[in-house]
Write a protein that holds these residues in place. Structure first.
Motif, PDB file in Angstrom:
ATOM      1  N   ASP A   1      76.692 149.064  46.106  1.00  0.00           N
ATOM      2  CA  ASP A   1      77.736 148.169  46.612  1.00  0.00           C
ATOM      3  C   ASP A   1      79.090 148.523  46.007  1.00  0.00           C
ATOM      4  OD1 ASP A   1      75.964 146.710  48.218  1.00  0.00           O
ATOM      5  OD2 ASP A   1      75.403 145.402  46.541  1.00  0.00           O
ATOM      6  N   MET A   2      79.096 148.905  44.735  1.00  0.00           N
ATOM      7  CA  MET A   2      80.338 149.348  44.092  1.00  0.00           C
ATOM      8  C   MET A   2      80.906 150.568  44.793  1.00  0.00           C
ATOM      9  SD  MET A   2      79.430 148.922  40.043  1.00  0.00           S
ATOM     10  CE  MET A   2      80.861 149.906  39.576  1.00  0.00           C
ATOM     11  N   LEU A   3      80.047 151.522  45.119  1.00  0.00           N
ATOM     12  CA  LEU A   3      80.494 152.729  45.805  1.00  0.00           C
ATOM     13  C   LEU A   3      81.107 152.398  47.161  1.00  0.00           C
ATOM     14  CD1 LEU A   3      77.610 155.270  45.085  1.00  0.00           C
ATOM     15  CD2 LEU A   3      79.998 155.535  44.421  1.00  0.00           C
ATOM     16  N   ILE A   4      80.438 151.550  47.903  1.00  0.00           N
ATOM     17  CA  ILE A   4      80.924 151.214  49.241  1.00  0.00           C
ATOM     18  C   ILE A   4      82.228 150.425  49.153  1.00  0.00           C
ATOM     19  CG2 ILE A   4      80.406 149.842  51.306  1.00  0.00           C
ATOM     20  CD1 ILE A   4      77.477 150.793  50.972  1.00  0.00           C
ATOM     21  N   GLU A   5      82.333 149.520  48.190  1.00  0.00           N
ATOM     22  CA  GLU A   5      83.586 148.788  48.006  1.00  0.00           C
ATOM     23  C   GLU A   5      84.735 149.731  47.651  1.00  0.00           C
ATOM     24  OE1 GLU A   5      82.975 145.689  45.158  1.00  0.00           O
ATOM     25  OE2 GLU A   5      81.414 144.720  46.364  1.00  0.00           O
ATOM     26  N   GLN A   6      84.459 150.680  46.765  1.00  0.00           N
ATOM     27  CA  GLN A   6      85.479 151.665  46.405  1.00  0.00           C
ATOM     28  C   GLN A   6      85.897 152.486  47.618  1.00  0.00           C
ATOM     29  OE1 GLN A   6      87.132 152.785  43.565  1.00  0.00           O
ATOM     30  NE2 GLN A   6      85.872 152.375  41.767  1.00  0.00           N
ATOM     31  N   SER A   7      84.929 152.890  48.425  1.00  0.00           N
ATOM     32  CA  SER A   7      85.246 153.727  49.582  1.00  0.00           C
ATOM     33  C   SER A   7      86.076 152.951  50.608  1.00  0.00           C
ATOM     34  CB  SER A   7      83.965 154.263  50.226  1.00  0.00           C
ATOM     35  OG  SER A   7      83.222 153.238  50.840  1.00  0.00           O
ATOM     36  N   ARG A   8      85.808 151.655  50.753  1.00  0.00           N
ATOM     37  CA  ARG A   8      86.604 150.836  51.674  1.00  0.00           C
ATOM     38  C   ARG A   8      88.019 150.647  51.152  1.00  0.00           C
ATOM     39  NH1 ARG A   8      81.801 146.380  52.578  1.00  0.00           N
ATOM     40  NH2 ARG A   8      80.693 147.485  54.264  1.00  0.00           N
ATOM     41  N   GLU A   9      88.120 150.382  49.857  1.00  0.00           N
ATOM     42  CA  GLU A   9      89.424 150.143  49.247  1.00  0.00           C
ATOM     43  C   GLU A   9      90.307 151.380  49.312  1.00  0.00           C
ATOM     44  OE1 GLU A   9      91.142 149.314  44.757  1.00  0.00           O
ATOM     45  OE2 GLU A   9      89.219 148.417  45.328  1.00  0.00           O
TER      46      GLU A   9
ATOM     47  N   ALA B   1      67.537 148.148  47.693  1.00  0.00           N
ATOM     48  CA  ALA B   1      68.823 148.124  48.392  1.00  0.00           C
ATOM     49  C   ALA B   1      69.660 146.931  47.945  1.00  0.00           C
ATOM     50  CB  ALA B   1      68.602 148.081  49.894  1.00  0.00           C
ATOM     51  N   GLY B   2      70.970 147.101  47.974  1.00  0.00           N
ATOM     52  CA  GLY B   2      71.906 146.045  47.625  1.00  0.00           C
ATOM     53  C   GLY B   2      72.386 145.297  48.852  1.00  0.00           C
ATOM     54  N   GLU B   3      73.493 144.566  48.704  1.00  0.00           N
ATOM     55  CA  GLU B   3      74.004 143.713  49.773  1.00  0.00           C
ATOM     56  C   GLU B   3      74.396 144.507  51.011  1.00  0.00           C
ATOM     57  OE1 GLU B   3      77.220 141.447  48.247  1.00  0.00           O
ATOM     58  OE2 GLU B   3      75.981 140.303  46.817  1.00  0.00           O
ATOM     59  N   ASN B   4      74.844 145.745  50.819  1.00  0.00           N
ATOM     60  CA  ASN B   4      75.269 146.567  51.956  1.00  0.00           C
ATOM     61  C   ASN B   4      74.142 147.400  52.551  1.00  0.00           C
ATOM     62  OD1 ASN B   4      78.388 146.349  52.266  1.00  0.00           O
ATOM     63  ND2 ASN B   4      78.042 146.461  50.057  1.00  0.00           N
ATOM     64  N   GLY B   5      72.920 147.172  52.065  1.00  0.00           N
ATOM     65  CA  GLY B   5      71.768 147.844  52.639  1.00  0.00           C
ATOM     66  C   GLY B   5      71.430 149.184  52.043  1.00  0.00           C
ATOM     67  N   TYR B   6      72.121 149.558  50.949  1.00  0.00           N
ATOM     68  CA  TYR B   6      71.867 150.861  50.343  1.00  0.00           C
ATOM     69  C   TYR B   6      71.323 150.720  48.927  1.00  0.00           C
ATOM     70  CZ  TYR B   6      73.908 153.354  54.219  1.00  0.00           C
ATOM     71  OH  TYR B   6      74.130 153.875  55.463  1.00  0.00           O
ATOM     72  N   SER B   7      70.432 151.651  48.579  1.00  0.00           N
ATOM     73  CA  SER B   7      69.816 151.681  47.262  1.00  0.00           C
ATOM     74  C   SER B   7      70.722 152.366  46.249  1.00  0.00           C
ATOM     75  CB  SER B   7      68.485 152.436  47.334  1.00  0.00           C
ATOM     76  OG  SER B   7      67.929 152.635  46.060  1.00  0.00           O
TER      77      SER B   7
ATOM     78  N   MET C   1      75.270 141.465  37.382  1.00  0.00           N
ATOM     79  CA  MET C   1      75.613 142.902  37.363  1.00  0.00           C
ATOM     80  C   MET C   1      75.690 143.421  38.794  1.00  0.00           C
ATOM     81  SD  MET C   1      73.540 146.003  35.488  1.00  0.00           S
ATOM     82  CE  MET C   1      73.503 145.098  33.927  1.00  0.00           C
ATOM     83  N   LYS C   2      76.830 144.018  39.145  1.00  0.00           N
ATOM     84  CA  LYS C   2      77.021 144.498  40.514  1.00  0.00           C
ATOM     85  C   LYS C   2      76.166 145.725  40.779  1.00  0.00           C
ATOM     86  CE  LYS C   2      80.941 143.903  42.503  1.00  0.00           C
ATOM     87  NZ  LYS C   2      80.520 143.105  43.671  1.00  0.00           N
ATOM     88  N   HIS C   3      75.581 145.757  41.963  1.00  0.00           N
ATOM     89  CA  HIS C   3      74.742 146.864  42.400  1.00  0.00           C
ATOM     90  C   HIS C   3      75.597 148.117  42.581  1.00  0.00           C
ATOM     91  CE1 HIS C   3      71.962 149.083  45.042  1.00  0.00           C
ATOM     92  NE2 HIS C   3      71.015 148.254  44.676  1.00  0.00           N
ATOM     93  N   LEU C   4      75.122 149.260  42.064  1.00  0.00           N
ATOM     94  CA  LEU C   4      75.911 150.484  42.084  1.00  0.00           C
ATOM     95  C   LEU C   4      76.272 150.917  43.504  1.00  0.00           C
ATOM     96  CD1 LEU C   4      75.939 153.856  42.209  1.00  0.00           C
ATOM     97  CD2 LEU C   4      77.253 152.685  40.451  1.00  0.00           C
TER      98      LEU C   4
END
Length: 309
Positions: A6-14, A197-203, A1-4
């Motif tokens: 990390d999902m936010l940061i991926e969306q913001s980059r995309e 925190a997830g892979e990008n360092g954020y909770s 299950m992807k960390h929320l």
């Protein structure tokens, strides 16, 4: 299950965006093609107009934002019909690939908080991806939300330093040790956020920090480096783009900037009361306003990250 987070940061980059648009539908401001003579309409008819309004807004902003944020008061006022419009709005936003933040500001104790957490973070029709939570009842009020979010791979934003002018009356109270109340709460949350925190360092546990208080945001950021800020107050409430740099980290991450009325009612700008607006004019005005807001925010966060980098 992807960390929320990390999902936010991926969306913001995309999408090259950290913009969130609030869905605060006030039928008094709807164009006539959606609703006229509101005073003679039933709750069911008004709720249908709210859903139609939200669909236009979502279509207009889908390419410019990472999430939409329904403010529940605007739906609850119309009873079960309004809640049904909310449920349909959430479902429609998901068809456009958008994350949903329910701006509910819920908080209770024990089993009541558990029930609220399931309502907004489990798999029911009113559940989104994140929910705003009032933490001022104490840890037994917000931990059920943390636990449910962790189980479901979702997230929450705890009220910390809100954007309203009177927030200082409670949140800035000085405690016996000299700390301000909002800062003491941030201290209490720092370890919990670090360990989740997830892979990008954020909770997946974020905080609401108003755009109208950049000095306080800078202080909170120093204490909560693993916290994504949900930042209301940008636009009509007085938050300025040039003050947003302190909300972000050196990579331009760590904050979602929310704007509601300045975007969703942008079609009213320059029009006299009663002047007709077509659906296409409404959609284009909202799209343009969202794009402008995104560009204003990006100019600050990307310039700031380049300087700090």
């Amino acid at each position: 299950m992807k960390h929320l987070a990390d999902m936010l940061i991926e969306q913001s980059r995309e999408k090259k965006s950290v913009l969130v648009v609030g869905l605060d539908p006030d039928p008094r401001y709807f164009p006539e093609f959606l609703l006229n003579r509101m005073e003679s309409r039933t709750n069911e008819e008004i709720a249908a107009a709210i859903l139609a309004f939200n669909r236009i807004v979502i279509d207009a902003v889908a390419e410019e934002v990472v999430a939409v944020k329904p403010q529940l008061a605007y739906y609850e006022v119309y009873g079960s019909h309004g809640i049904h419009a909310l449920e349909q709005t959430i479902a429609y936003a998901r068809t456009k690939g958008l994350l949903v933040i329910n701006d509910a500001k819920r908080g209770d104790i024990g089993s009541s908080s558990e029930a609220y957490a399931k309502a907004f973070l489990a798999d029911g029709p009113m559940a989104g991806d994140m929910v705003t939570v009032n933490p001022f009842l104490g840890s037994d009020g917000y931990l059920p939300f943390v636990e449910e979010a962790q189980r479901q791979g979702k997230g929450l934003f705890l009220l910390l330093k809100t954007s309203n002018p009177s927030s200082h009356e409670i949140q800035n109270l000085t405690l016996q040790n000299g700390d301000l109340l909002y800062f003491k709460l941030a201290e209490d949350l720092s370890e919990l956020m670090r360990t989740t925190a997830g892979e990008n360092g954020y909770s997946f546990i974020g905080a609401v920090v108003g755009a109208t208080y950049p000095a306080e945001a800078e202080r909170i950021r120093g204490l909560l480096p693993h916290c994504i800020f949900l930042v209301p107050g940008f636009g009509i409430q007085g938050g300025k783009a040039e003050d947003l740099d302190v909300f972000f980290d050196e990579n331009g991450n760590g904050a979602l900037i929310s704007s509601s009325r300045a975007i969703i009612y942008s079609y009213r700008e320059g029009r006299e009361n009663g002047e007709a607006t077509t659906e296409q004019e409404m959609l284009q005005a909202i799209k343009n306003a969202a794009r402008t807001a995104k560009e204003q925010i990006n100019e600050v966060r990307l310039h700031s990250s380049a300087n700090r980098g």
